[in-house]
Enzyme design. Sequence first.
Site, short mmCIF file in Angstrom:
data_model
loop_
_atom_site.label_atom_id
_atom_site.label_comp_id
_atom_site.label_asym_id
_atom_site.label_seq_id
_atom_site.Cartn_x
_atom_site.Cartn_y
_atom_site.Cartn_z
CG ASN A 67 -1.67 1.21 1.60
OD1 ASN A 67 -1.86 2.20 0.35
ND2 ASN A 67 -2.28 1.33 2.80
CE LYS B 172 0.29 3.41 4.86
NZ LYS B 172 -0.07 3.68 6.52
CG HIS C 268 -5.76 1.64 5.20
ND1 HIS C 268 -5.69 2.42 6.24
CD2 HIS C 268 -4.77 0.87 4.93
CE1 HIS C 268 -4.30 2.39 6.50
NE2 HIS C 268 -3.61 1.48 5.80
CD GLU D 255 -2.84 5.51 6.75
OE1 GLU D 255 -3.07 5.70 5.60
OE2 GLU D 255 -2.05 5.03 7.30
CD GLU E 170 -3.58 -2.61 7.57
OE1 GLU E 170 -2.59 -2.80 6.98
OE2 GLU E 170 -4.26 -1.63 7.24
N GLY F 138 2.47 2.10 10.56
CA GLY F 138 3.14 3.22 10.38
C GLY F 138 3.92 3.82 11.60
CB SER G 39 5.19 -1.44 11.90
OG SER G 39 4.86 -0.23 12.09
N GLY H 158 2.74 -1.33 4.20
CA GLY H 158 2.82 0.31 4.03
C GLY H 158 4.24 0.60 3.70
N GLY H 159 4.94 1.27 4.66
CA GLY H 159 6.26 1.88 4.51
C GLY H 159 7.15 1.00 3.76
#
Length: 254
Positions: free
Chosen positions: A9, A11, A95, A97, A167, A173, A212, A233-234
């Site tokens: 993802n 983002k 998600h 967010e 999640e 994150g 993470s 993500g990251g």
Amino acid sequence: MRKPIVVGNWKLNGSSAANEPLVLGVLDGMRELAGIDVGVCPPLVYLSQVAKLVEATDLGLGAQNCAEHDSGAFTGEVAAAMLHDVGARYVIVGHSERRALFGETDAVVSTKVGAALGAGLTPILCVGETLDEREAGETEAVVRRQLAAVIAGNGIEAFEQLVIAYEPVWAIGTGRTATPEQAQAVHAFIRGQLADHDTAVAQSVRIQYGGSMKPDNAAELLAQPDIDGGLIGGASLKAEDFLGICRAAAQTVG
Ligand code: PEP
């Protein structure tokens, strides 16, 4: 045996210059991988660019969101059928967010799952609790409520065609990963809730962990019996980090 699935993802990250080396790097590393599904979800404006790069490869394309509606006067929205039209296979739905920052309720998420399925996409349905909810002992109640809305709106059969991503919001994150035991407990709980409706569906649905996940913690998370991959993500923004997680997933299938 459920086939592991690892999806990146991105983002709100990427550019037409940066996307190509990232995708080509992932494709290069994927040549040594077998037995897993891999996908990337760039921002909407880059879907067509990435669709060309992944054409005729095993790297699946996904979007990060879709509209509840199929068409009409909804300025700024993008319909699930449009995502499918430009080559998407997956769409992330619900998600945290989007739930927290864009006001997506359980009912909206359920409608989006229906829209995605209707367009021939595989929804990646995100569920998970905030830190306050975990500390209040509400993790199971929150996840149960989030899943119940989708079951009520789309039927348990919908779970034959979607992927769940558990999640924990406090792990997204933040660098603070759930322990393998914490994650496994919720994954097992999710499977148990689905089994109350249909045991075959509960056994076959793939449940990713997200929060993470990195190359150095992926193996122990993915070794858990009810964890079937990762939503990343990251670490999906660097080909080598993303591939490290993909390799850990491939090792679980031998
Ligand atoms: C996510 O955004 O779905 C996610 C899991 O992010 P990160 O890996 O950066 O925690």
